[in-house]
Scaffold this motif. Structure first.
Motif, mmCIF file in Angstrom:
data_model
loop_
_atom_site.group_PDB
_atom_site.id
_atom_site.type_symbol
_atom_site.label_atom_id
_atom_site.label_comp_id
_atom_site.label_asym_id
_atom_site.label_seq_id
_atom_site.Cartn_x
_atom_site.Cartn_y
_atom_site.Cartn_z
ATOM 1 N N ILE A 31 37.894 45.822 44.199
ATOM 2 C CA ILE A 31 37.895 45.522 42.763
ATOM 3 C C ILE A 31 37.244 46.669 41.991
ATOM 4 N N THR B 68 40.502 52.369 43.401
ATOM 5 C CA THR B 68 40.600 51.055 44.050
ATOM 6 C C THR B 68 41.902 50.928 44.846
ATOM 7 N N GLN C 250 42.696 48.000 48.438
ATOM 8 C CA GLN C 250 42.317 46.606 48.198
ATOM 9 C C GLN C 250 42.671 45.708 49.378
ATOM 10 N N GLU D 129 38.732 38.334 41.853
ATOM 11 C CA GLU D 129 39.632 38.225 40.705
ATOM 12 C C GLU D 129 41.061 38.400 41.204
ATOM 13 N N PRO E 168 44.748 39.989 41.795
ATOM 14 C CA PRO E 168 45.294 41.347 41.848
ATOM 15 C C PRO E 168 45.986 41.693 40.538
ATOM 16 N N LYS E 169 45.866 42.948 40.129
ATOM 17 C CA LYS E 169 46.553 43.402 38.924
ATOM 18 C C LYS E 169 48.030 43.651 39.226
ATOM 19 N N GLU E 170 48.860 43.385 38.235
ATOM 20 C CA GLU E 170 50.302 43.502 38.433
ATOM 21 C C GLU E 170 50.705 44.929 38.811
ATOM 22 N N GLU E 171 50.054 45.927 38.203
ATOM 23 C CA GLU E 171 50.423 47.305 38.517
ATOM 24 C C GLU E 171 50.072 47.686 39.952
ATOM 25 N N ASP E 172 48.996 47.093 40.496
ATOM 26 C CA ASP E 172 48.628 47.373 41.890
ATOM 27 C C ASP E 172 49.633 46.750 42.854
ATOM 28 N N ASP F 243 52.778 46.022 42.117
ATOM 29 C CA ASP F 243 54.043 46.761 41.945
ATOM 30 C C ASP F 243 54.025 48.084 42.701
ATOM 31 N N TYR G 236 55.723 40.017 41.458
ATOM 32 C CA TYR G 236 54.305 39.658 41.409
ATOM 33 C C TYR G 236 54.119 38.182 41.766
ATOM 34 N N GLY H 9 48.166 32.249 41.135
ATOM 35 C CA GLY H 9 47.116 32.394 40.124
ATOM 36 C C GLY H 9 46.385 31.132 39.739
#
Length: 312
Positions: free
Chosen positions: A105, A207, A210, A277, A279-283, A285, A303, A309
């Motif tokens: 993170i 990051t 992950q 938290e 995962p971010k969408e860009e990570d 993708d 995603y 979520g």
């Protein structure tokens, strides 16, 4: 008569009402001997699972392959892995999702390093051009290597790879000069540096590496309330670790096999944990695109295919 009917029907009403909710069952969590799992070990030691009202069994596995096979065989409900593992299992028909990022993170978490052998003259990324780098192929190991080196100027064609999947064998090959370069995670990376290996690049300022908490879709469908409680216990353990990381060194030495001298000698190696938290969408993708480029997926995942979520 009404009193009689009520007395007869009351147990049935209670039974029916109880059956309408989700049934709490024992959650089985697959555990590898890696530092990423420390919050689960701490939660067990502190009794947080019981306090949250769930029964959890931590089941040890020696390798990610065996853990993932246990997911497929429905022998475990959850475990810590990476997004490539999530995509690979879904691609093969085992429906799993990430419910939280575990490590990675913040920069500095879950460190991987590309190192050159102690007896080599390689000291820079440019000198790695066309030099075979030992790693585990088709894994987070290869993904991180590609990302780190291309971001530092090498083209994909410049990066040469040699498959050495077993970490101890890879470490020994690097230190003995059988291979001129290798990608290693901590604590092996730090051990290699102490032994004279040259640090070429690592992910300590990003990051990239992950890991995530993975849960079987079937478990989420039947019992996401208990997974929510599992993550509450996990989060409580993370707070304890953040307050005083050194108090759990014994667990890291026993369960994650971290050498004592790395944790105590001037704190050369320190593991960092952040509150979980999504995962971010860009990570997500970026991982999917890399896997598609390497022909590791039949179909492009989304995603929503990879992340659930509703737990955090």
């Amino acid at each position: 008569m009404k009193k009689y009917l009520f007395a007869v029907l009351l147990p049935i009403i209670i039974l029916f009402a109880g059956g309408c909710g989700q049934e709490s069952t024992k959650l089985k969590v697959g555990m590898l001997p890696i530092a990423d799992n420390l919050p689960f070990w701490v939660a067990e030691q502190k009794g947080y699972f019981k306090e949250e009202g769930i029964e959890v069994e931590l089941i040890a596995f020696p390798s990610a392959l065996e853990r993932d096979s246990a997911f497929t065989a429905k022998q475990i409900d959850a475990g810590i892995g990476d997004l490539i593992a999530v995509a690979t299992m879904n691609n093969a028909g085992t429906k799993v999702k990430s419910v939280a990022v575990a490590q990675g993170i913040s920069p500095g978490e879950n460190r991987f390093a590309i190192l050159a052998a102690p007896n080599s003259d390689i000291k820079s990324v440019e000198q790695l051009k066309n030099v075979p780098i030992a790693m585990s192929l088709n894994t987070i190991n290869e993904y991180i290597t590609d990302r780190m080196l291309t971001e530092k100027g090498l083209s994909q064609e410049d990066i040469k790879k040699i498959a050495v999947p077993k970490l101890p064998v890879r470490f020994d090959a690097l230190m003995g000069g059988t291979v001129m370069a290798a990608t290693l995670p901590d604590p092996m990376a730090t051990l290699a540096e102490i032994g004279g290996a040259h640090l070429i690049a690592d992910n300590s300022k990003n990051t990239l590496a992950q890991t995530v908490v993975i849960v079987r879709q079937e478990t989420l469908d039947k019992n996401d309330i208990d997974i929510e409680k599992l993550m509450k216990a996990y989060s409580r353990a993370v707070s304890d670790i953040q307050r005083n990381p050194d108090q759990f060194n014994d667990i890291l030495m026993e369960e994650a096999k971290i050498p004592k001298n790395l944790l105590s000698s001037g704190n050369q190696l320190r593991f960092i944990y952040s509150a979980p938290e999504l995962p971010k969408e860009e990570d997500v993708d970026a991982v999917i695109e890399w896997m598609l480029e390497h022909d590791l997926l039949k179909n492009k995942l989304t995603y929503d295919d990879m992340v659930y979520g509703k737990v955090l």
